[in-house]
Design a protein around this motif. Sequence first.
Motif, mmCIF file in Angstrom:
data_model
loop_
_atom_site.group_PDB
_atom_site.id
_atom_site.type_symbol
_atom_site.label_atom_id
_atom_site.label_comp_id
_atom_site.label_asym_id
_atom_site.label_seq_id
_atom_site.Cartn_x
_atom_site.Cartn_y
_atom_site.Cartn_z
ATOM 1 N N PRO A 84 0.851 -1.249 -0.059
ATOM 2 C CA PRO A 84 0.546 0.058 0.183
ATOM 3 C C PRO A 84 0.723 1.958 0.027
ATOM 4 N N GLY A 85 0.608 2.723 -0.521
ATOM 5 C CA GLY A 85 1.115 3.297 -0.868
ATOM 6 C C GLY A 85 2.843 3.331 -1.254
ATOM 7 N N ILE A 86 3.044 2.427 -1.999
ATOM 8 C CA ILE A 86 4.570 2.633 -2.493
ATOM 9 C C ILE A 86 4.890 3.970 -3.341
ATOM 10 N N SER A 87 5.732 4.087 -3.143
ATOM 11 C CA SER A 87 6.219 5.928 -4.660
ATOM 12 C C SER A 87 7.306 5.408 -5.053
ATOM 13 N N GLN A 88 7.875 3.997 -4.477
ATOM 14 C CA GLN A 88 9.460 4.065 -5.893
ATOM 15 C C GLN A 88 9.395 2.291 -4.938
ATOM 16 N N THR A 89 10.085 1.793 -6.521
ATOM 17 C CA THR A 89 10.520 0.375 -6.334
ATOM 18 C C THR A 89 12.340 0.395 -6.251
ATOM 19 N N VAL A 90 11.963 -0.573 -5.646
ATOM 20 C CA VAL A 90 13.668 -1.968 -5.502
ATOM 21 C C VAL A 90 13.760 -2.994 -6.107
ATOM 22 N N LYS A 91 15.020 -2.801 -7.042
ATOM 23 C CA LYS A 91 15.175 -4.221 -7.652
ATOM 24 C C LYS A 91 16.781 -4.739 -6.385
ATOM 25 N N GLY A 92 16.635 -6.961 -6.524
ATOM 26 C CA GLY A 92 17.245 -7.064 -6.681
ATOM 27 C C GLY A 92 19.278 -6.195 -7.126
ATOM 28 N N GLY A 93 20.590 -5.943 -6.577
ATOM 29 C CA GLY A 93 21.142 -5.293 -7.399
ATOM 30 C C GLY A 93 21.254 -3.668 -7.725
ATOM 31 N N ASP A 94 20.015 -3.146 -7.465
ATOM 32 C CA ASP A 94 20.309 -1.602 -7.433
ATOM 33 C C ASP A 94 20.748 -0.822 -6.217
ATOM 34 N N VAL A 95 21.401 0.015 -6.319
ATOM 35 C CA VAL A 95 22.005 0.803 -5.326
ATOM 36 C C VAL A 95 21.865 1.639 -4.964
ATOM 37 N N ILE A 96 20.496 2.062 -4.292
ATOM 38 C CA ILE A 96 19.837 4.051 -4.429
ATOM 39 C C ILE A 96 21.107 4.769 -3.007
ATOM 40 N N GLN A 97 20.886 6.288 -3.252
ATOM 41 C CA GLN A 97 21.177 6.826 -2.435
ATOM 42 C C GLN A 97 20.253 7.686 -1.368
ATOM 43 N N LEU A 98 20.312 7.330 -0.240
ATOM 44 C CA LEU A 98 19.414 7.844 0.636
ATOM 45 C C LEU A 98 20.099 8.455 1.981
ATOM 46 N N ALA A 99 19.916 9.359 2.400
ATOM 47 C CA ALA A 99 20.985 10.161 3.644
ATOM 48 C C ALA A 99 22.312 10.231 3.030
#
Length: 253
Positions: A84-99
């Motif tokens: 519910p309410g998902i705004s962004q999807t990710v999958k194995g192997g992804d590297v995203i920037q957070l903080a």
Amino acid sequence: TVHQFICRTDNYGVLVHDSHTGTTLSIDAPDATAIADNLKKRGWQLTHILTTHHHADHVEGNLELKEVFGCRIIGPEAEKDRIPGISQTVKGGDVIQLAKRPLTIYACPGHTLGHVAYHFADDYLLFAADTLFAMGCGRVFEGTPEQMYHSVNQFRDLQAYTSVYCGHEYTVANARFALSVEPNNRALVARAAEVMRLRDQGKMTCPSTIADELKTNPYLRCDSPEIRRILGMEGASDVEVFAELRQRKNTFS
Ligand code: ZN
Ligand code: FE
């Protein structure tokens, strides 16, 4: 800073806060009220929910928390229709920037097919939810034992002192089962006594570390001669030993 608490009956609530950027993450959302109370206690504003998988005890608080905090909800692409309410999807192997840090996503099929784990490599933090537990692993609901074997064992090579945060406080039951299949493992005997003492005092037994799991978690020890002897599986593959362990745990009491 990581703040952890128990909610529902045995779910872990985990909040991660970075004071430089003001980023505050909740790993899953088992209970909106408990999460909001703990945020308030710390004076933190929720900015993101990192969803690991679609089970109700991990997503039930999503919409309420999104409504109150306007937070972003990040979760696995493969389960986006059930989060519910998902705004962004990710999958194995992804590297995203957070903080302002890299966050690595691991695919962990087995418990559910789309289950993911989140790893802040720079901070040695692994959020494994219902894939890797202290001295245990999640039940295989949607995937195969072979998938689960790889999902759990992919973490063996992380830095030994990486903190492992789990989805549930199941440690005592896991320790009892682990002892039944490897009773002469000294590290396990010592750790089992320690976690039973902690639980008697009402304390949490997580986070664990990769080093402790490698020494005591039977699902990471499928090559242990003692486990293989007790199962009568000396010549079997690690995956076969894993499948047998997981099967026996389902009926162990
Ligand atoms: Zn689950
Ligand atoms: Fe769960």
